[in-house]
Design an enzyme around this catalytic site. Structure first.
Site, PDB file in Angstrom:
ATOM      1  N   MET A  31       0.842  -1.199   0.000  1.00 26.66           N
ATOM      2  CA  MET A  31       0.000   0.000   0.000  1.00 26.66           C
ATOM      3  C   MET A  31       0.878   1.249   0.000  1.00 26.66           C
ATOM      4  SD  MET A  31      -3.429  -0.964   2.011  1.00 26.66           S
ATOM      5  CE  MET A  31      -2.836  -0.879   3.684  1.00 26.66           C
ATOM      6  N   LEU A  78       6.676   3.242   1.306  1.00 25.20           N
ATOM      7  CA  LEU A  78       7.588   2.103   1.438  1.00 25.20           C
ATOM      8  C   LEU A  78       8.663   2.342   2.496  1.00 25.20           C
ATOM      9  CD1 LEU A  78       8.127   1.225  -2.343  1.00 25.20           C
ATOM     10  CD2 LEU A  78       6.426   0.295  -0.750  1.00 25.20           C
ATOM     11  N   HIS A  93       9.166  -3.374   3.425  1.00 21.43           N
ATOM     12  CA  HIS A  93       8.751  -3.607   2.029  1.00 21.43           C
ATOM     13  C   HIS A  93       9.977  -3.935   1.176  1.00 21.43           C
ATOM     14  CE1 HIS A  93       5.487  -0.574   3.220  1.00 21.43           C
ATOM     15  NE2 HIS A  93       4.790  -1.643   2.881  1.00 21.43           N
ATOM     16  N   GLN A  95     -10.496  -2.789   2.029  1.00 18.48           N
ATOM     17  CA  GLN A  95     -10.010  -3.468   3.233  1.00 18.48           C
ATOM     18  C   GLN A  95     -10.004  -2.569   4.462  1.00 18.48           C
ATOM     19  OE1 GLN A  95      -6.074  -4.239   1.372  1.00 18.48           O
ATOM     20  NE2 GLN A  95      -5.223  -3.867   3.392  1.00 18.48           N
ATOM     21  N   GLY A 155       4.592 -10.319   4.150  1.00 23.76           N
ATOM     22  CA  GLY A 155       5.344 -10.254   5.397  1.00 23.76           C
ATOM     23  C   GLY A 155       4.670 -10.997   6.538  1.00 23.76           C
ATOM     24  N   LYS A 201       4.813  -9.945   9.413  1.00 22.48           N
ATOM     25  CA  LYS A 201       4.284  -8.888  10.284  1.00 22.48           C
ATOM     26  C   LYS A 201       2.743  -8.942  10.292  1.00 22.48           C
ATOM     27  CE  LYS A 201       3.573  -4.279  11.305  1.00 22.48           C
ATOM     28  NZ  LYS A 201       2.423  -4.031  10.455  1.00 22.48           N
ATOM     29  N   SER A 227       4.155   1.443   7.707  1.00 22.21           N
ATOM     30  CA  SER A 227       3.877   2.768   7.123  1.00 22.21           C
ATOM     31  C   SER A 227       3.184   3.651   8.160  1.00 22.21           C
ATOM     32  CB  SER A 227       2.974   2.622   5.902  1.00 22.21           C
ATOM     33  OG  SER A 227       3.534   1.702   5.003  1.00 22.21           O
ATOM     34  N   ARG A 228       2.427   3.008   9.045  1.00 19.04           N
ATOM     35  CA  ARG A 228       1.681   3.776  10.047  1.00 19.04           C
ATOM     36  C   ARG A 228       2.598   4.435  11.081  1.00 19.04           C
ATOM     37  NH1 ARG A 228      -3.854   2.391   9.975  1.00 19.04           N
ATOM     38  NH2 ARG A 228      -4.297   0.527   8.749  1.00 19.04           N
TER      39      ARG A 228
HETATM   40  P1  AMP Z   1       1.466  -2.910   3.454  1.00 22.35           P
HETATM   41  O1  AMP Z   1       1.990  -1.866   2.521  1.00 22.35           O
HETATM   42  O2  AMP Z   1       1.490  -2.494   4.884  1.00 22.35           O
HETATM   43  O3  AMP Z   1       0.150  -3.492   3.010  1.00 22.35           O
HETATM   44  O4  AMP Z   1       2.516  -4.099   3.383  1.00 22.35           O
HETATM   45  C1  AMP Z   1       2.840  -4.725   2.180  1.00 22.35           C
HETATM   46  C2  AMP Z   1       3.559  -5.997   2.487  1.00 22.35           C
HETATM   47  O5  AMP Z   1       4.741  -5.724   3.223  1.00 22.35           O
HETATM   48  C3  AMP Z   1       2.722  -6.965   3.344  1.00 22.35           C
HETATM   49  O6  AMP Z   1       2.923  -8.294   2.890  1.00 22.35           O
HETATM   50  C4  AMP Z   1       3.295  -6.754   4.721  1.00 22.35           C
HETATM   51  O7  AMP Z   1       3.145  -7.883   5.575  1.00 22.35           O
HETATM   52  C5  AMP Z   1       4.749  -6.518   4.408  1.00 22.35           C
HETATM   53  N1  AMP Z   1       5.394  -5.763   5.488  1.00 22.35           N
HETATM   54  C6  AMP Z   1       4.942  -4.636   6.085  1.00 22.35           C
HETATM   55  N2  AMP Z   1       5.759  -4.276   7.086  1.00 22.35           N
HETATM   56  C7  AMP Z   1       6.747  -5.198   7.134  1.00 22.35           C
HETATM   57  C8  AMP Z   1       7.894  -5.383   7.961  1.00 22.35           C
HETATM   58  N3  AMP Z   1       8.197  -4.551   8.950  1.00 22.35           N
HETATM   59  N4  AMP Z   1       8.697  -6.459   7.717  1.00 22.35           N
HETATM   60  C9  AMP Z   1       8.406  -7.320   6.716  1.00 22.35           C
HETATM   61  N5  AMP Z   1       7.328  -7.205   5.909  1.00 22.35           N
HETATM   62  C10 AMP Z   1       6.512  -6.160   6.112  1.00 22.35           C
END
Ligand code: AMP
Length: 270
Positions: A26, A29, A33, A57, A144, A146, A183-184
C-alpha cells in the site's frame, strides 16, 4: 524501474516465459517492504510491485483517509532497481465501477484477532489480492509475517486459485528498538513513537514467560505493563497454538494496540 497505472499496459511490457514475482503493497515504502522486494528481485526475472491503498479493506473510512501516501518518495526508493515494474493503479483500473469486496470463508483462524476487530477487512484483502493474482499470474508472491493472519489467508487463497503459485512469507523487519516497521509509524508523534517501542518488549516478555507460566499469568503481566505505558491502549493480546487452526505446529504471540490514534500490530514466534 518502469511505472504503469494501467494493468493492460503493464502486461504488454512483460517478457514471455519469464518468472514473475509479485509484491503487493500500500506504498509509503520502508525497509520492511524493501526486504520483500529485494528477495523477489533475487528469485525472479521480473518483479511487479503494486502500490495501491485498497479502499475495500478499510473498515474505518477515517483510517483510509489518514493512511500515509507518498508515491514520489516510493518511486525514488525503487528507481535504481532493474527489472522492476511498478503498478500504481487508480481505483477503476482494478475495480471498474464496482468497488466492492467478495465474501469469503477462510475458517476460524480468520475470525479471531484482526478478523474479529476489523469486520470485512480480510474480505477486502482477499478481493484485491485475488484480482492481482488473476491479472498478473505471478510464479511467486511475497508477503510479510508482520501481518501473519493475512499471510495465512493469502496462502489459503493461492492454494484455491492456483496451486502452482508460491506464496513466500518474509521475516518482520524492525527498527533499532525492535518496533516492527510499518507505514503507520510515520503517523506517530515523537512521544508516541517512544511508547510504541514498548510493544516488542511485551511480546518478548511473553516469550520469556511462556516456558514457565500459563496464558492467564502472561496476559495479566502484559495488561499490567501496558497500563504503565503512556498513550497505549491494548486491543488484543493472544497466544495462539497455530496447530489448533492450521497445519503449522508453532505457538505465536499476537498483539494489536492503539498508540494515540494509530493502530499497530505485531507478532512473534514463541
Ligand atoms: P502494506 O503496505 O502495509 O500493506 O505491506 C505490504 C507488504 O509488506 C505486506 O505483505 C506486509 O506484511 C509486508 N510488510 C509490512 N511491514 C513489514 C515489515 N516490517 N517487515 C516485513 N514485511 C513487512
Amino acid at each position: 524501474m518502469r511505472v504503469y497505472s494501467s494493468h493492460k499496459e503493464l502486461l504488454k511490457s512483460l517478457g514471455n516465459n519469464k518468472s514473475i514475482g509479485l509484491v503487493p503493497t500500500m506504498g509509503s515504502l520502508h525497509k520492511g517492504h524493501l526486504s520483500l522486494i529485494q528477495r523477489a528481485v533475487r528469485e525472479n526475472k521480473e518483479v511487479i510491485i503494486s502500490i495501491y491503498v485498497n479502499p475495500t479493506q478499510f473498515n474505518d473510512k477515517e483510517d483510509l483517509k489518514k493512511y500515509p501516501r507518498n508515491l514520489d518518495n516510493d518511486l525514488k526508493l525503487l528507481k535504481d532497481i532493474n527489472n522492476v515494474l511498478v503498478y500504481t493503479p487508480s481505483d477503476s483500473d482494478l475495480y471498474g465501477q464496482d468497488e466492492k469486496s467478495k465474501k469469503y470463508n477462510f475458517g476460524d483462524f480468520m475470525n479471531i484477532m484482526e478478523g474479529k476487530q476489523r469486520p470485512d477487512h480480510f474480505d477486502g484483502v482477499a478481493t484485491i489480492v485475488e484480482k492481482l493474482f488473476k491479472i498478473f499470474t505471478p510464479d511467486n508472491a511475497y508477503f510479510g509475517e508482520k501481518d501473519f493472519q493475512q499471510l495465512i489467508l493469502i496462502k489459503s487463497l493461492a492454494e484455491k486459485l492456483n496451486p502452482d503459485l508460491n506464496v513466500v512469507g518474509c521475516k518482520t523487519i524492525r527498527e533499532k528498538d525492535g518496533l516492527a516497521m510499518s507505514s503507520r509509524n510515520k503517523l506517530l508523534s515523537k512521544k508516541e513513537r517512544e511508547s510504541a517501542g514498548e510493544i516488542i518488549k511485551l511480546l518478548l516478555k511473553a516469550k520469556e514467560m511462556n516456558s514457565s507460566f500459563n496464558y492467564r499469568k502472561i496476559k495479566n503481566e502484559v495488561d499490567r505493563h501496558i497500563n504503565s505505558i503512556e498513550g497505549i491502549t491494548l486491543e488484543y493480546f493472544e497466544i495462539i497454538d497455530l496447530s489448533k487452526f492450521i497445519n503449522i505446529s508453532e505457538k505465536r504471540a499476537f498483539i494489536a494496540c492503539k498508540v494515540g490514534n494509530v493502530r499497530l500490530i505485531d507478532n512473534i514466534s514463541l
